[in-house]
Design a protein around this motif. Structure first.
Motif, PDB file in Angstrom:
ATOM      1  N   ARG A 134      -0.511 -19.663   7.971  1.00  0.00           N
ATOM      2  CA  ARG A 134      -0.346 -19.813   6.489  1.00  0.00           C
ATOM      3  C   ARG A 134      -1.046 -18.893   5.817  1.00  0.00           C
ATOM      4  O   ARG A 134      -0.745 -18.503   4.499  1.00  0.00           O
ATOM      5  CB  ARG A 134      -1.059 -21.220   6.326  1.00  0.00           C
ATOM      6  N   GLY A 135      -1.939 -17.859   6.429  1.00  0.00           N
ATOM      7  CA  GLY A 135      -2.542 -17.061   5.810  1.00  0.00           C
ATOM      8  C   GLY A 135      -1.273 -15.808   5.256  1.00  0.00           C
ATOM      9  O   GLY A 135      -1.655 -15.193   4.289  1.00  0.00           O
ATOM     10  N   LEU A 136      -0.439 -15.811   5.927  1.00  0.00           N
ATOM     11  CA  LEU A 136       0.719 -14.847   5.495  1.00  0.00           C
ATOM     12  C   LEU A 136       1.508 -15.313   4.440  1.00  0.00           C
ATOM     13  O   LEU A 136       2.082 -14.563   3.697  1.00  0.00           O
ATOM     14  CB  LEU A 136       1.690 -14.941   6.810  1.00  0.00           C
ATOM     15  N   LEU A 137       1.164 -16.448   3.872  1.00  0.00           N
ATOM     16  CA  LEU A 137       1.792 -16.949   2.750  1.00  0.00           C
ATOM     17  C   LEU A 137       1.060 -16.645   1.489  1.00  0.00           C
ATOM     18  O   LEU A 137       1.538 -16.454   0.490  1.00  0.00           O
ATOM     19  CB  LEU A 137       1.894 -18.408   2.705  1.00  0.00           C
ATOM     20  N   ASN A 138      -0.151 -15.977   1.703  1.00  0.00           N
ATOM     21  CA  ASN A 138      -1.237 -15.560   0.724  1.00  0.00           C
ATOM     22  C   ASN A 138      -1.189 -14.141   0.587  1.00  0.00           C
ATOM     23  O   ASN A 138      -1.607 -13.429   1.256  1.00  0.00           O
ATOM     24  CB  ASN A 138      -2.238 -16.134   0.875  1.00  0.00           C
ATOM     25  N   PRO A 139      -0.353 -13.637  -0.552  1.00  0.00           N
ATOM     26  CA  PRO A 139      -0.442 -12.350  -0.891  1.00  0.00           C
ATOM     27  C   PRO A 139      -1.671 -11.647  -0.695  1.00  0.00           C
ATOM     28  O   PRO A 139      -1.780 -10.199  -0.440  1.00  0.00           O
ATOM     29  CB  PRO A 139       0.653 -11.933  -2.074  1.00  0.00           C
ATOM     30  N   ARG A 140      -2.728 -12.160  -1.048  1.00  0.00           N
ATOM     31  CA  ARG A 140      -4.085 -11.597  -1.106  1.00  0.00           C
ATOM     32  C   ARG A 140      -4.447 -11.247   0.146  1.00  0.00           C
ATOM     33  O   ARG A 140      -5.104 -10.133   0.366  1.00  0.00           O
ATOM     34  CB  ARG A 140      -5.163 -12.484  -1.515  1.00  0.00           C
ATOM     35  N   GLY A 141      -4.036 -11.702   1.192  1.00  0.00           N
ATOM     36  CA  GLY A 141      -4.483 -11.241   2.683  1.00  0.00           C
ATOM     37  C   GLY A 141      -3.422 -10.247   3.084  1.00  0.00           C
ATOM     38  O   GLY A 141      -3.471  -9.473   4.125  1.00  0.00           O
ATOM     39  N   HIS A 142      -2.281  -9.789   2.516  1.00  0.00           N
ATOM     40  CA  HIS A 142      -1.522  -8.854   2.999  1.00  0.00           C
ATOM     41  C   HIS A 142      -2.038  -7.464   2.910  1.00  0.00           C
ATOM     42  O   HIS A 142      -1.817  -6.638   3.758  1.00  0.00           O
ATOM     43  CB  HIS A 142      -0.131  -8.963   2.052  1.00  0.00           C
ATOM     44  N   ARG A 143      -2.869  -7.092   1.947  1.00  0.00           N
ATOM     45  CA  ARG A 143      -3.434  -5.884   1.734  1.00  0.00           C
ATOM     46  C   ARG A 143      -4.401  -5.805   2.741  1.00  0.00           C
ATOM     47  O   ARG A 143      -4.462  -4.562   3.424  1.00  0.00           O
ATOM     48  CB  ARG A 143      -4.011  -5.734   0.307  1.00  0.00           C
ATOM     49  N   LEU A 144      -5.039  -6.568   3.138  1.00  0.00           N
ATOM     50  CA  LEU A 144      -6.135  -6.257   4.296  1.00  0.00           C
ATOM     51  C   LEU A 144      -5.446  -6.243   5.698  1.00  0.00           C
ATOM     52  O   LEU A 144      -5.874  -5.483   6.325  1.00  0.00           O
ATOM     53  CB  LEU A 144      -6.958  -7.824   4.227  1.00  0.00           C
ATOM     54  N   ASP A 147      -4.295  -2.633   5.558  1.00  0.00           N
ATOM     55  CA  ASP A 147      -5.348  -1.729   5.534  1.00  0.00           C
ATOM     56  C   ASP A 147      -5.884  -1.713   6.919  1.00  0.00           C
ATOM     57  O   ASP A 147      -6.330  -0.709   7.572  1.00  0.00           O
ATOM     58  CB  ASP A 147      -6.678  -2.046   4.669  1.00  0.00           C
ATOM     59  N   SER A 148      -5.807  -2.834   7.549  1.00  0.00           N
ATOM     60  CA  SER A 148      -6.194  -2.819   9.127  1.00  0.00           C
ATOM     61  C   SER A 148      -5.246  -2.193  10.054  1.00  0.00           C
ATOM     62  O   SER A 148      -5.651  -1.250  10.862  1.00  0.00           O
ATOM     63  CB  SER A 148      -6.289  -4.233   9.551  1.00  0.00           C
ATOM     64  N   PHE A 149      -3.734  -2.097   9.746  1.00  0.00           N
ATOM     65  CA  PHE A 149      -2.941  -1.483  10.671  1.00  0.00           C
ATOM     66  C   PHE A 149      -3.055  -0.056  10.465  1.00  0.00           C
ATOM     67  O   PHE A 149      -3.013   0.804  11.196  1.00  0.00           O
ATOM     68  CB  PHE A 149      -1.492  -1.862  10.120  1.00  0.00           C
ATOM     69  N   ALA A 150      -3.483   0.313   9.035  1.00  0.00           N
ATOM     70  CA  ALA A 150      -3.685   1.759   8.794  1.00  0.00           C
ATOM     71  C   ALA A 150      -4.972   2.453   9.071  1.00  0.00           C
ATOM     72  O   ALA A 150      -5.276   3.465   9.238  1.00  0.00           O
ATOM     73  CB  ALA A 150      -3.322   1.878   7.300  1.00  0.00           C
ATOM     74  N   SER A 151      -5.863   1.500   9.576  1.00  0.00           N
ATOM     75  CA  SER A 151      -7.478   1.832   9.972  1.00  0.00           C
ATOM     76  C   SER A 151      -7.921   2.693   8.689  1.00  0.00           C
ATOM     77  O   SER A 151      -8.747   3.525   8.775  1.00  0.00           O
ATOM     78  CB  SER A 151      -7.310   2.800  11.024  1.00  0.00           C
ATOM     79  N   VAL A 152      -7.452   1.891   7.406  1.00  0.00           N
ATOM     80  CA  VAL A 152      -8.000   3.037   6.020  1.00  0.00           C
ATOM     81  C   VAL A 152      -9.312   2.482   5.894  1.00  0.00           C
ATOM     82  O   VAL A 152      -9.930   1.317   6.215  1.00  0.00           O
ATOM     83  CB  VAL A 152      -6.929   2.411   4.946  1.00  0.00           C
ATOM     84  N   ASP A 153     -10.156   3.310   5.246  1.00  0.00           N
ATOM     85  CA  ASP A 153     -11.423   3.150   4.720  1.00  0.00           C
ATOM     86  C   ASP A 153     -11.389   3.073   3.197  1.00  0.00           C
ATOM     87  O   ASP A 153     -10.992   4.109   2.535  1.00  0.00           O
ATOM     88  CB  ASP A 153     -12.512   4.384   5.305  1.00  0.00           C
ATOM     89  N   VAL A 154     -11.876   1.821   2.869  1.00  0.00           N
ATOM     90  CA  VAL A 154     -11.858   1.657   1.463  1.00  0.00           C
ATOM     91  C   VAL A 154     -13.323   2.056   0.933  1.00  0.00           C
ATOM     92  O   VAL A 154     -13.172   2.038  -0.258  1.00  0.00           O
ATOM     93  CB  VAL A 154     -11.616  -0.021   1.273  1.00  0.00           C
ATOM     94  N   GLY A 155     -14.097   2.382   1.681  1.00  0.00           N
ATOM     95  CA  GLY A 155     -15.448   2.632   1.299  1.00  0.00           C
ATOM     96  C   GLY A 155     -15.542   3.695   0.173  1.00  0.00           C
ATOM     97  O   GLY A 155     -16.238   3.096  -0.895  1.00  0.00           O
ATOM     98  N   PRO A 156     -14.914   4.704   0.281  1.00  0.00           N
ATOM     99  CA  PRO A 156     -14.856   5.693  -1.002  1.00  0.00           C
ATOM    100  C   PRO A 156     -14.454   5.251  -2.153  1.00  0.00           C
ATOM    101  O   PRO A 156     -14.952   5.407  -3.318  1.00  0.00           O
ATOM    102  CB  PRO A 156     -14.031   6.984  -0.394  1.00  0.00           C
ATOM    103  N   VAL A 363      -1.914   6.739   1.132  1.00  0.00           N
ATOM    104  CA  VAL A 363      -2.011   6.188   2.707  1.00  0.00           C
ATOM    105  C   VAL A 363      -1.280   4.757   2.832  1.00  0.00           C
ATOM    106  O   VAL A 363      -0.802   4.539   4.039  1.00  0.00           O
ATOM    107  CB  VAL A 363      -3.567   6.097   3.008  1.00  0.00           C
ATOM    108  N   ARG A 364      -1.543   3.790   1.967  1.00  0.00           N
ATOM    109  CA  ARG A 364      -0.721   2.729   2.141  1.00  0.00           C
ATOM    110  C   ARG A 364       0.609   2.586   2.058  1.00  0.00           C
ATOM    111  O   ARG A 364       1.014   1.968   2.808  1.00  0.00           O
ATOM    112  CB  ARG A 364      -1.360   1.831   0.881  1.00  0.00           C
TER     113      ARG A 364
END
Length: 546
Positions: A134-144, A147-156, A363-364
């Motif tokens: 059901r988390g797939l139904l919430n677009p708020r989780g799609h960016r996460l 980002d996990s797939f891309a191994s992106v560092d959001v820290g900067p 990157v995204r």
């Protein structure tokens, strides 16, 4: 990897020792047999928040021990180091729940908090429950997920956002301060000029007051002191005593020594009288003052007291008060220049943030294309070769995670328009989308134990077999624990456990038994046929097991 799980007196489990293996571990059993209790027990030792009452009825306490093997580069080692716990190749977690609700935990025999356990659990176990998709139904989780797939560092980007927010706050505060200061600018300039002209010193008011009182009282006492001086002068006591001494000295040689004592005493009296005259003269000198000086002194004293009353401060605090007013004036005088510097700092912060956010967007977008391609490759084996998965990225208002909104869209049939997952995909399709995503993300967290609780629900036949094969493929890079009711999935497990519920002497307990090859045939036949296991069901089970 989760190596073992020991459970004592928890819910309906009396005593249970499980030794898990690498690869695909499947747990089967009838509904209500207690499969979810195993997940509750594992969640308890990992510090997850779950049921409030876990201790088995009649027991003093419940206890769970989990043993994990850690690779040299496992992320859990960083959590342990931060908690001050020496990391070893074997990680032992133990947690106790007493009947009165108190919980105590140990990590490698060191007392630990639930917070540390939960931090460790993020690096050790990933749970996908019956409604996890059901988390797939919430677009708020799609960016996460992207980002996990891309191994992106959001820290900067986050640090740039924090700096930008701080620059905005600094400018806003400066503008407010300057505006407030300008409202009272006329008062400040007049008050500072008035205080600077007077320039009062700490303690001056008390000194002036003492001097004023002394000058005021001097005239009252000076006349008496002057009369006393006259009485002691050569026209008074001193003259009389000098005459007496002269007369006695004139006859002393004829008094046969009878006047020696008197002469000596008179000499001492004259010396003391001289000292007294000197003291009186000094006092009269000190009491001398210029009436104009008194007038000036009173004017300054009254001016200091008037300013103190005007500004409602103590007279001794006027200097500090004046300094405070000067600082407020400095804000006005240097305000425009300060605002210009803050504007420059804000512009630089905005430039830095937008540059980093734009780089993150690039990157995204690049990773979205790779994810879509990887998902297409994973959906085909899951009998969804006609489905089209697409990652849409749109620009939104800037925030700590960038300026992107990510949404997963799907088209499950050829020619059908793409749309949000919650409007297009069925329950069974959602499960397969989730599984495909997990396969795509599998390599990002090495050493992770993944738990799937009935992720194969809503599918059967060839589709269930396809789900099982993707789980088996995923298990080559991660340890999997799969709770399933699907015989096709169970048959593909490398290791198989059966969960059973038993009632003995009015007490219900749950047990978990590792199955031998023959026992696996019986269990899968039961899953195929139900309560009555037929020869045909056994043959079908053998066929599934290959």
């Amino acid at each position: 990897m989760l190596r073992s799980l020991e459970i004592r007196d928890l819910l309906i489990i009396d005593r249970l020792d499980l030794n898990f293996q690498p690869g695909l571990n499947v747990l089967t059993g009838e509904t209500g047999a207690g499969k979810s209790i195993l997940l509750d027990a594992l969640g308890f030792v990992l510090g997850w928040r779950g049921r409030a009452e876990l201790v088995r009825a009649g027991a003093d306490q419940g206890e769970v021990t989990a043993v994990f093997d850690l690779s040299p580069d496992h992320a859990a080692r960083g959590v342990l180091a931060e908690a001050g716990i020496v990391a070893e190749d074997e990680l032992i977690l133990r947690r106790i729940n007493t009947a009165d609700g108190r919980k105590t935990a140990w990590i490698n025999d060191r007392r630990a908090s639930g917070e540390v356990l939960r931090a460790l659990s993020d690096t050790l176990v990933e749970l996908h429950g019956q409604h996890d998709d059901r988390g797939l139904l919430n677009p708020r989780g799609h960016r996460l997920i992207l980002d996990s797939f891309a191994s992106v560092d959001v820290g900067p980007v986050r640090s740039a956002w924090t700096a930008l927010a701080a620059a905005r706050r600094a400018k806003s505060r400066a503008e407010e301060t300057l505006a407030a200061a300008k409202v009272e600018e006329e008062f400040l300039r007049h008050a500072v000029a008035e205080l600077d002209k007077l320039s009062p010193e700490p303690g001056e008011e008390a000194t002036l007051d003492v001097r004023r009182r002394s000058m005021q009282s001097a005239e009252k006492i000076r006349s008496d002191i002057a009369r006393a001086q006259a009485a002691m002068s050569d026209q008074g006591a001193e003259g009389v005593l000098v005459d007496a001494l002269r007369w006695l000295e004139g006859v002393a040689d004829r008094a046969e020594g009878r006047l020696d004592g008197a002469l000596s005493a008179l000499g001492r009296v004259l010396v003391e009288l001289d000292e007294a005259q000197t003291g009186v003269e000094d006092c009269l000198s000190a009491l001398d003052f210029n009436p104009y000086e008194l007038e000036q002194l009173e004017e300054r004293l009254f001016a200091i007291r008037a300013l103190a009353r005007k500004h409602n401060v103590l007279a001794d605090d006027l200097g500090d008060f004046a300094e405070g007013l000067r600082k407020r004036l400095a804000v006005i005088d240097g305000g425009e220049g300060n605002l210009a510097a803050l504007d420059l700092a804000l512009a630089e912060a905005e430039t830095t943030y937008r540059r980093r956010a734009a780089r993150l967007t690039e990157v995204r977008r690049s990773s979205a294309k790779r994810l879509d391609k990887a998902m297409a490759a994973e959906l085909a084996p899951l009998k969804m070769e006609r489905a089209v998965f697409a990652t849409a990225i749109t620009q939104v208002e800037a925030g700590p995670d960038g300026m992107d909104e990510v949404a997963f869209t799907v088209a499950t049939n050829p020619g059908a328009p793409a749309g949000p997952l919650n409007k297009i995909a069925s329950g069974g399709e959602l499960s397969r989308f989730l599984l495909a995503l997990k396969v795509c993300l599998a390599g990002n967290t090495p050493g992770l134990t993944m738990i799937f609780d009935e992720i194969d629900r809503g599918v059967g036949g060839a589709t269930a077999d396809a789900v099982g094969r993707r789980l088996a493929a995923l298990s080559t890079t991660a340890q999997l624990l799969v709770v399933t009711h699907s015989p096709q999935v169970a048959a593909l497990g490398a290791h198989h456990w059966r969960v059973e519920k038993n009632v003995s002497k009015g007490m219900t307990t749950s047990t978990v038994t590792p199955l031998s090859p023959d026992q696996r045939i019986e269990e899968i036949a039961r899953m195929l046929a139900g309560d009555t296991i037929t020869a045909a069901a056994r043959e079908a089970a053998r066929a599934l097991l290959g």
